[in-house]
Design an enzyme around this catalytic site. Structure first.
Site, PDB file in Angstrom:
ATOM      1  N   ARG A 212      75.168  11.815  31.402  1.00  0.00           N
ATOM      2  CA  ARG A 212      75.305  10.355  31.215  1.00  0.00           C
ATOM      3  C   ARG A 212      76.655   9.891  31.757  1.00  0.00           C
ATOM      4  NH1 ARG A 212      72.070  11.123  26.202  1.00  0.00           N
ATOM      5  NH2 ARG A 212      73.931  11.901  25.156  1.00  0.00           N
ATOM      6  N   PHE A 228      62.260   6.830  30.637  1.00  0.00           N
ATOM      7  CA  PHE A 228      62.403   7.615  29.405  1.00  0.00           C
ATOM      8  C   PHE A 228      63.817   7.369  28.849  1.00  0.00           C
ATOM      9  CE2 PHE A 228      59.721   9.895  32.469  1.00  0.00           C
ATOM     10  CZ  PHE A 228      58.532  10.000  31.790  1.00  0.00           C
ATOM     11  N   ASP A 250      60.604   2.891  28.042  1.00  0.00           N
ATOM     12  CA  ASP A 250      60.357   3.926  27.034  1.00  0.00           C
ATOM     13  C   ASP A 250      59.115   3.555  26.224  1.00  0.00           C
ATOM     14  OD1 ASP A 250      62.245   6.387  25.920  1.00  0.00           O
ATOM     15  OD2 ASP A 250      60.797   5.675  24.439  1.00  0.00           O
ATOM     16  N   ASP A 300      64.055  11.238  32.839  1.00  0.00           N
ATOM     17  CA  ASP A 300      64.451  12.199  31.802  1.00  0.00           C
ATOM     18  C   ASP A 300      63.320  12.331  30.783  1.00  0.00           C
ATOM     19  OD1 ASP A 300      65.870  13.905  30.172  1.00  0.00           O
ATOM     20  OD2 ASP A 300      67.064  12.327  29.239  1.00  0.00           O
ATOM     21  N   CYS A 340      63.316  19.312  30.665  1.00  0.00           N
ATOM     22  CA  CYS A 340      63.868  20.019  29.507  1.00  0.00           C
ATOM     23  C   CYS A 340      62.878  21.059  28.982  1.00  0.00           C
ATOM     24  CB  CYS A 340      64.274  19.036  28.409  1.00  0.00           C
ATOM     25  SG  CYS A 340      62.913  18.072  27.769  1.00  0.00           S
TER      26      CYS A 340
HETATM   27  N1  SAH Z   1      67.444   9.794  28.508  1.00  0.00           N
HETATM   28  C1  SAH Z   1      67.469   9.679  27.076  1.00  0.00           C
HETATM   29  C2  SAH Z   1      66.615  10.729  26.397  1.00  0.00           C
HETATM   30  C3  SAH Z   1      65.152  10.716  26.791  1.00  0.00           C
HETATM   31  S1  SAH Z   1      64.121  11.615  25.737  1.00  0.00           S
HETATM   32  C4  SAH Z   1      68.913   9.698  26.580  1.00  0.00           C
HETATM   33  O1  SAH Z   1      69.825   9.935  27.393  1.00  0.00           O
HETATM   34  O2  SAH Z   1      69.125   9.472  25.397  1.00  0.00           O
HETATM   35  C5  SAH Z   1      62.530  11.205  26.238  1.00  0.00           C
HETATM   36  C6  SAH Z   1      62.064   9.803  25.895  1.00  0.00           C
HETATM   37  O3  SAH Z   1      60.808   9.628  26.532  1.00  0.00           O
HETATM   38  C7  SAH Z   1      61.827   9.496  24.426  1.00  0.00           C
HETATM   39  O4  SAH Z   1      62.605   8.380  24.082  1.00  0.00           O
HETATM   40  C8  SAH Z   1      60.319   9.137  24.324  1.00  0.00           C
HETATM   41  O5  SAH Z   1      60.086   8.030  23.466  1.00  0.00           O
HETATM   42  C9  SAH Z   1      59.997   8.764  25.725  1.00  0.00           C
HETATM   43  N2  SAH Z   1      58.623   8.973  26.213  1.00  0.00           N
HETATM   44  C10 SAH Z   1      57.829  10.048  26.054  1.00  0.00           C
HETATM   45  N3  SAH Z   1      56.696   9.934  26.774  1.00  0.00           N
HETATM   46  C11 SAH Z   1      56.773   8.739  27.412  1.00  0.00           C
HETATM   47  C12 SAH Z   1      55.921   8.051  28.333  1.00  0.00           C
HETATM   48  N4  SAH Z   1      54.771   8.583  28.750  1.00  0.00           N
HETATM   49  N5  SAH Z   1      56.332   6.843  28.792  1.00  0.00           N
HETATM   50  C13 SAH Z   1      57.498   6.305  28.387  1.00  0.00           C
HETATM   51  N6  SAH Z   1      58.336   6.928  27.539  1.00  0.00           N
HETATM   52  C14 SAH Z   1      57.993   8.122  27.055  1.00  0.00           C
END
Ligand code: SAH
Length: 396
Positions: A212, A228, A250, A300, A340
């Protein structure tokens, strides 16, 4: 008779390499009727002492090793020493005034299989994921409290993996006061609200801290797409470093809402942020059909591959979103792309990204290779501990 297990002939190799897991298929016999969570001595087929571990008869991973030292009993002092060791090498982070949230204990890689402890300001949030740490919970909490000053220690063992160990899902206060619904933390000087009681993991994706921060280097004047986004982390670092506009996508509206509050706390203008609650797979297709373009894109996603058998399906998911992202990138655009899934090797992930760029007809380079922050170390004996990989790609 000591509670112990005897390893099958020829199945000692990984133990000699100090790998912490013993699978059920490697066990010849169980002696002394241990129950879930009990400490067992681990013996070779010719009855020599190899180490001690926690017994978990319901799990495929039937024993998780505590140590390999006959002179070190598993007691309160053992846990105090392991906790102290984990805290010691994080001293530098602990004293960084710009960051108040990080991982204190990273399970197997800190010699404490199944135990996660994250620090968010004055609160310690724990996950006891295995029978062994469940058994020693009281002692661990007492030692932790003695080693690290805190306002409260809270448990988030409401995770499905506990079922594999025959443990119920639980959450609640273990010591001190209950944390508020949102705890404010600092990460590299920026403020974030963390939902420690119901947010993902223990509330925040601490493993992405360095990445980040890095995105700030690529953010000047860009129009960014943060896929995400969770509570907005990458977008907030980009905006603070000069991004013109960020679109967050998200599936969780609760996370997006906290993201808006995070933007406010960092004095970022709301008109520079667009939040889209939806499915990234679908929204990216809509943007492609509408010819929407961006200078900087983050992908992500959550763990797509949970088991070896769905790795192929997961690979298609990664390919799909990366292909779409390459199509949405302006000339000389930058893509931060992550996986991940521990089962996804960096080599396979790179191949998937290469296939995605090829199909999107974008000539592209990897500028940087990324991984998890150093408060999420990997014990060399436990390569599974490295799960996060990412690339910074540039597309012609
Ligand atoms: N980049 C973020 C962490 C992402 S974790 C950070 O730095 O804090 C993954 C995220 O993907 C979660 O918030 C989850 O709600 C979301 N997610 C999971 N599947 C998804 C989809 N199909 N479409 C949109 N969001 C999704």
């Amino acid at each position: 008779m000591e509670k112990s297990i005897i390893i099958k002939t020829g199945r000692e190799r990984s133990l000699r390499r100090l790998h912490p897991w013993i699978f059920s298929g490697a066990i010849h016999s169980v002696i002394g009727s241990p129950v879930s969570g009990d400490t067992v001595e681990v013996l070779s087929s010719d009855q020599r002492f190899l180490g001690r571990g926690a017994f978990s008869p319901q799990s495929q991973i039937t024993v998780r090793m505590w140590n390999y030292n006959a002179d070190e009993p598993i007691d309160e002092r053992f846990f105090a020493n392991r906790l102290q060791r984990a805290i010691d090498f994080r001293k530098e982070l602990l004293s960084d005034p710009k960051t108040t949230a990080f991982r204190l204990v990273n399970a197997e890689s800190d010699g404490l299989p199944g135990l996660i402890i994250d620090k968010y300001g004055d609160f310690l949030i724990c996950q006891f994921l295995t029978a062994g740490v469940e058994k020693w919970k009281k002692e661990i909490v007492a030692q932790l409290n003695a080693l690290i000053s805190n306002a409260g220690i809270y448990e988030r063992s409401d995770v499905e993996v506990r079922e594999k160990e025959g443990l119920p899902l639980v959450a609640g206060v273990l010591m001190g006061i209950e944390p508020p619904n949102l705890v404010e933390i600092l990460e590299n000087g920026l403020k974030f609200l963390v939902d420690v009681k119901t947010g993902h993991k223990t509330g925040f994706y601490l493993d992405q801290r360095e990445n980040r921060k890095l995105i700030g280097n690529y953010a000047a004047n860009v129009e960014m797409l943060n896929c995400f986004s969770y509570t907005g982390g990458f977008g907030i670092f980009a905006l603070k470093n000069g991004a013109a506009h960020v679109t967050n996508i998200d599936a969780s509206t609760a996370a997006l809402e906290i993201g808006l509050e995070n933007a406010k706390r960092n004095e970022l203008p709301a008109e520079h942020i667009e939040n889209v609650a939806g499915d990234v797979f679908q929204v990216l297709r809509e943007y492609r059909n509408a010819n929407r373009m961006f200078d900087l894109i983050v992908l992500d996603p959550p763990k797509f591959a949970e088991t070896k058998s769905n790795l192929e399906h997961a690979a298609r998911g990664y390919k799909d979103i990366n292909l779409l992202a390459f199509k949405l990138l302006r000339k000389n655009g930058i893509l931060f792309t992550f996986s991940c899934s521990g089962l996804m090797t960096p080599e396979l992930f790179q191949k998937i990204i290469a296939d995605a760029a090829l199909d999107a007809k974008r000539d592209s380079q990897i500028l940087r290779r990324l991984t998890q922050a150093p408060d999420h170390p990997t014990a060399l004996a436990f390569p599974e501990g490295t799960y996060l990989k990412g690339f910074v790609c540039r597309a012609e």
